[in-house]
Design a protein around this motif. Structure first.
Motif, mmCIF file in Angstrom:
data_model
loop_
_atom_site.group_PDB
_atom_site.id
_atom_site.type_symbol
_atom_site.label_atom_id
_atom_site.label_comp_id
_atom_site.label_asym_id
_atom_site.label_seq_id
_atom_site.Cartn_x
_atom_site.Cartn_y
_atom_site.Cartn_z
ATOM 1 N N ALA A 83 -68.898 -1.857 18.673
ATOM 2 C CA ALA A 83 -68.386 -2.120 17.327
ATOM 3 C C ALA A 83 -67.064 -1.409 17.087
ATOM 4 O O ALA A 83 -66.125 -1.990 16.511
ATOM 5 N N PHE A 84 -66.966 -0.159 17.524
ATOM 6 C CA PHE A 84 -65.716 0.589 17.346
ATOM 7 C C PHE A 84 -64.550 -0.079 18.073
ATOM 8 O O PHE A 84 -63.447 -0.193 17.535
ATOM 9 N N LEU A 85 -64.785 -0.498 19.310
ATOM 10 C CA LEU A 85 -63.715 -1.123 20.077
ATOM 11 C C LEU A 85 -63.273 -2.434 19.422
ATOM 12 O O LEU A 85 -62.070 -2.735 19.346
ATOM 13 N N ALA A 86 -64.223 -3.203 18.935
ATOM 14 C CA ALA A 86 -63.885 -4.462 18.277
ATOM 15 C C ALA A 86 -63.096 -4.219 16.994
ATOM 16 O O ALA A 86 -62.125 -4.933 16.701
ATOM 17 N N ALA A 87 -63.498 -3.211 16.213
ATOM 18 C CA ALA A 87 -62.785 -2.909 14.973
ATOM 19 C C ALA A 87 -61.370 -2.428 15.267
ATOM 20 O O ALA A 87 -60.429 -2.732 14.518
ATOM 21 N N THR A 88 -61.202 -1.674 16.350
ATOM 22 C CA THR A 88 -59.870 -1.221 16.752
ATOM 23 C C THR A 88 -59.001 -2.412 17.140
ATOM 24 O O THR A 88 -57.807 -2.460 16.811
ATOM 25 N N ALA A 89 -59.600 -3.381 17.814
ATOM 26 C CA ALA A 89 -58.859 -4.595 18.170
ATOM 27 C C ALA A 89 -58.495 -5.399 16.927
ATOM 28 O O ALA A 89 -57.371 -5.902 16.804
ATOM 29 N N ALA A 90 -59.423 -5.526 15.989
ATOM 30 C CA ALA A 90 -59.154 -6.281 14.763
ATOM 31 C C ALA A 90 -58.008 -5.665 13.973
ATOM 32 O O ALA A 90 -57.184 -6.375 13.380
ATOM 33 N N ALA A 91 -57.926 -4.328 13.958
ATOM 34 C CA ALA A 91 -56.895 -3.639 13.189
ATOM 35 C C ALA A 91 -55.497 -3.931 13.697
ATOM 36 O O ALA A 91 -54.514 -3.730 12.971
ATOM 37 N N GLU A 136 -59.558 -11.805 20.969
ATOM 38 C CA GLU A 136 -60.197 -11.778 22.286
ATOM 39 C C GLU A 136 -59.291 -11.127 23.326
ATOM 40 O O GLU A 136 -59.755 -10.371 24.180
ATOM 41 N N ALA A 137 -57.989 -11.401 23.235
ATOM 42 C CA ALA A 137 -57.046 -10.788 24.175
ATOM 43 C C ALA A 137 -56.976 -9.279 23.969
ATOM 44 O O ALA A 137 -56.969 -8.502 24.940
ATOM 45 N N ASP A 138 -56.931 -8.856 22.711
ATOM 46 C CA ASP A 138 -56.879 -7.426 22.421
ATOM 47 C C ASP A 138 -58.163 -6.731 22.865
ATOM 48 O O ASP A 138 -58.124 -5.587 23.344
ATOM 49 N N CYS A 139 -59.293 -7.402 22.709
ATOM 50 C CA CYS A 139 -60.570 -6.814 23.137
ATOM 51 C C CYS A 139 -60.613 -6.614 24.653
ATOM 52 O O CYS A 139 -61.279 -5.689 25.144
ATOM 53 N N ARG A 140 -59.915 -7.458 25.380
ATOM 54 C CA ARG A 140 -59.905 -7.322 26.837
ATOM 55 C C ARG A 140 -59.087 -6.119 27.308
ATOM 56 O O ARG A 140 -59.290 -5.630 28.426
ATOM 57 N N ASP A 141 -58.198 -5.632 26.456
ATOM 58 C CA ASP A 141 -57.409 -4.442 26.809
ATOM 59 C C ASP A 141 -58.226 -3.201 26.452
ATOM 60 O O ASP A 141 -57.852 -2.396 25.596
ATOM 61 N N GLU A 142 -59.347 -3.057 27.145
ATOM 62 C CA GLU A 142 -60.327 -2.047 26.780
ATOM 63 C C GLU A 142 -59.795 -0.628 26.937
ATOM 64 O O GLU A 142 -60.117 0.265 26.137
#
Length: 221
Positions: A83-91, A136-142
């Motif tokens: 959830a944290f990683l996804a929220a960071t990507a959304a921001a 989705e692209a931002d989420c892949r940059d883990e």
């Protein structure tokens, strides 16, 4: 997470926490009343980890997303990190996108009783109106997301955050505010926020208010 012009109140949250959810709902209402908040992340899993009792030895951002479930708080390790990683990507799509996604994910988890899994995150992103291809692209940059999240955890330790929601006012005053009730009413939200600031800045320096164990049951939302 998001650069804002002018002074802002930092709001540290964890998607696992129902009190943080109510605090985010309150802040979201207040954003429409000339109050400025900046979403920040604090991991309850990391904060409560046994290896961090005296010195900081364990970091959520060092853990794999396929880690097995543990006991106690550790069973929430992977959902929380996801959830944290996804929220960071959304921001990365801006402040409004960050708030829309955060609210959607909190509501899905605490009102809709959905797990913090990939399906729930994808649905929250769509509900928030994110650019899904970019998300989705931002989420892949883990690696980059983990680095940002680690910086958030480092900042929270420097402040002394221990629970969510914790508000850090622009003048540096900070306190954990445990909400037992939920409001989305602007007048009520402003009243509660003014009470918080009055207590935090009062001359007696009130550090703890905790209801007696056998108090009448509070209204729960």
């Amino acid at each position: 997470m998001t650069d804002l012009s002018g002074p802002a109140t930092d709001l540290f949250v964890d998607f696992l926490c129902p009190y943080a959810w109510r605090g985010v709902e309150l802040a979201a209402v207040l954003r429409g009343q000339d109050e400025t908040f900046r979403l920040r992340h604090f991991s309850l899993v990391e904060g409560n980890h046994a290896e961090n009792a005296k010195t900081h030895n364990w970091s959520l951002t060092d853990q794999p997303l396929d880690a097995p479930d543990g006991d106690g708080y550790m069973k929430y390790q992977t959902p929380s990190l996801r959830a944290f990683l996804a929220a960071t990507a959304a921001a990365k799509q801006g402040d409004d996108a960050a708030w829309a996604f955060t609210l959607a994910l909190f509501r899905a988890h605490h009102e809709g009783k959905k797990a913090l899994d990939d399906d729930t995150i994808a649905a929250a992103a769509e509900e928030a109106g994110l650019d899904l291809a970019r998300f989705e692209a931002d989420c892949r940059d883990e690696a980059a997301l983990r680095a940002e999240l680690k910086a958030e955890q480092d900042a929270s330790r420097e402040i002394g955050v221990f629970g969510t929601p914790t508000y850090v006012l622009p003048d540096g005053e900070a306190a954990y505010y445990r909400f037992e009730n939920l409001t989305r009413d602007p007048a009520t939200a402003l009243e509660w926020w003014n009470i918080y600031k009055t207590v935090l800045r009062s001359d007696p320096g009130v550090a703890t208010i905790k209801r007696a164990k056998n108090r009448p049951a509070a209204r729960m939302s």
